[in-house]
Scaffold this active site. Structure first.
Site, mmCIF file in Angstrom:
data_model
loop_
_atom_site.group_PDB
_atom_site.id
_atom_site.type_symbol
_atom_site.label_atom_id
_atom_site.label_comp_id
_atom_site.label_asym_id
_atom_site.label_seq_id
_atom_site.Cartn_x
_atom_site.Cartn_y
_atom_site.Cartn_z
ATOM 1 N N ARG A 1 0.832 -1.212 0.000
ATOM 2 C CA ARG A 1 0.000 0.000 0.000
ATOM 3 C C ARG A 1 0.860 1.252 0.000
ATOM 4 O O ARG A 1 0.502 2.269 -0.605
ATOM 5 C CB ARG A 1 -0.942 -0.031 1.219
ATOM 6 C CG ARG A 1 -2.098 -1.038 1.029
ATOM 7 C CD ARG A 1 -2.751 -1.392 2.348
ATOM 8 N NE ARG A 1 -3.944 -2.219 2.209
ATOM 9 C CZ ARG A 1 -3.950 -3.536 1.979
ATOM 10 N NH1 ARG A 1 -2.810 -4.195 1.854
ATOM 11 N NH2 ARG A 1 -5.098 -4.196 1.885
ATOM 12 N N ASP B 1 -4.144 -15.616 6.990
ATOM 13 C CA ASP B 1 -2.882 -16.103 6.426
ATOM 14 C C ASP B 1 -2.103 -16.971 7.410
ATOM 15 O O ASP B 1 -1.138 -17.638 7.030
ATOM 16 C CB ASP B 1 -2.009 -14.919 5.986
ATOM 17 C CG ASP B 1 -2.618 -14.181 4.799
ATOM 18 O OD1 ASP B 1 -3.456 -14.773 4.091
ATOM 19 O OD2 ASP B 1 -2.262 -13.011 4.588
#
Ligand code: S3P
Length: 442
Positions: free
Chosen positions: A26, A330
């Site tokens: 990002r 994850d």
């Protein structure tokens, strides 16, 4: 291929893991569409994040590496060109193995004035893209799957006027939410994304730091809303990326499967949309303490983990599901490894998303844990792990999935004999020095 043996002594010491992958991606993307420069320290230099850098360089963004003269700390500087400053890339944008690059970048590219194509490796070409095509098309974007199979390659025709939408995502996905919000920066009117549970909110936090009017709230029906009012340009900032809790997870797990271990994992991002692994393992009785907690927008802490015998609670069975799942999505493969080493049954449910990650992580975890002697079964939306069996070494298929390779390196530490991980180089996707860092503790 790498071969690992059962740990012969407890793991002790301090561990530093590389920067957070989600935040690193990002920082490049938002820096590129900001006005002015963005300076990033702690950036994760792994294959996935380098794919993001590569794509933005191909669209005319200058991104330099340097060292801060005062302390020698590596700095990445992104010379932003503003919301519409990207230029048409020559050829297809290649995102490698990175779902985050593919999906988030699409949200930016649907609003540009040029056409482009995006694709990645064999795994990316199998991952579902209809989840972003749908909201972006509703906003007026022209984005389609070239082969008509809802997967990459994607074609984006630029020059479209976008309108803000209220989008109810059927899944809690930060990639879907972020792609939609990024397109929302360019749209007329507000964009609101509702998700069944709050997924990682790094986009909301970082866009807000860049000067965008965006926030999270709990909607009346209990869903999680991210609300963006467009109209403000982004202004370049300084970003210090904390260590990645998804990488720290392997060391947390290692300390819990090797008796007598004690590890201090330094400077880790512990945002409450990412800390499910800590909360859930503590519920199982893990001795984990957060030290030096720094309550900034992206909270950080040192994680002290001491070997502890885990317990299931009243009914002899531990269940992981619901709103915890997006906060540890994850980490579920390595949590499955920890559960396999415990003495009780663990049920992982509400995690069908695992089937559409870099590999089908339900099938790949179950197959490999079975190969190591674990009694485990796959379900539609998770797995049931019958603990209490001791693990033995086996040949592990990583399916080129970095999180599989690292999870089974941890299983190897608790398994009798030798464990060989085929295709171990995929760890470079998120953690290039993983095996070196692990070996230094053995
Ligand atoms: C990510 C979001 C998650 C996660 C992925 C990184 C992100 O994917 O699994 O590794 O940076 O936004 P989904 O949004 O598909 O759940």
């Amino acid at each position: 291929m790498i071969a690992l043996e059962k740990a012969s002594r407890p793991l002790k010491g301090d561990v530093f893991v590389p920067g957070d992958k989600s935040i690193s991606h990002r920082s490049i993307m938002f820096g590129a569409i900001a006005n002015g420069t963005t300076e990033i320290t702690g950036f994760l230099e792994s294959a996935d994040c380098l794919s993001t850098i590569d794509c933005f360089r191909k669209m005319g963004i200058i991104i330099d590496h340097s060292m801060r003269p005062s302390n020698g700390v590596p700095v990445i500087t992104v010379h932003g060109k503003g919301l519409k400053g990207l230029s048409a890339p020559k050829g297809t944008l290649y995102t490698g193995n990175s779902g985050t690059t593919t999906r988030l970048m699409s949200g930016i590219l649907v609003a540009q004035d040029f056409d482009c194509n995006i694709t990645g490796d064999a795994s990316i070409e199998k991952r579902p893209m209809n989840r972003i095509i749908k909201p972006l098309s509703q906003m007026g974007a022209d984005i389609s799957s070239v082969m008509g199979n809802d997967c990459c390659p994607l074609h984006i025709a630029g020059g479209k006027k976008l309108r803000g939408i209220n989008y109810r995502s059927p899944i809690a996905s930060a990639q879907v939410k972020s792609a939609t919000l990024l397109a929302g920066l360019y749209a007329e009117g507000d964009t609101v994304v509702y998700e069944p549970a709050l997924s990682r909110n790094h986009t909301e936090i970082m866009l807000s730091a860049f000067g965008v009017d965006i926030h999270n709230e709990v909607a009346r029906d209990g869903s999680a809303a991210a609300i963006l009012h467009p109209g403000m340009p982004l202004k370049g900032i300084r970003i210090n990326v904390p260590g990645d809790i998804s990488s720290a997870a392997y060391f947390i797990a290692a300390a819990l499967v090797v008796p007598g271990s004690e590890l201090l994992i330094r400077n880790i991002g512990v945002n409450s949309t990412r800390d499910g692994i800590i909360r859930v393992l503590k519920q199982m009785g893990a001795d984990i303490t957060l030290l030096n907690y720094d309550d900034s927008q992206e909270p950080k802490a040192d994680i002290l983990v001491k070997y502890s015998e885990l317990t299931a609670g009243a009914n002899g069975k531990f269940e992981i599901g619901g709103k915890d799942i997006p906060t540890m999505i994850d980490e579920l493969p390595v949590v499955a490894v920890v559960a396999a080493c415990a003495n009780f049954d663990t049920v992982i449910k509400d995690a069908a998303e695992l089937r559409v990650k870099e590999s089908n992580r339900i099938d790949s975890v179950v197959e490999n844990l079975q190969a190591m002697g674990c009694d485990i079964e796959a379900t539609e939306d998770g797995m049931i792990i019958h603990g209490g069996k001791s693990l033995h070494g086996a040949d592990i298929k990583s399916y080129n999935d970095h999180r599989l390779a690292m999870s089974f390196a941890i299983a190897a530490l608790a398994a009798e004999g030798t464990t060989r991980i085929v295709d171990d180089r995929c760890v470079g996707i998120s953690y290039p020095s993983f095996f070196k860092d692990l070996q230094s503790l053995l």
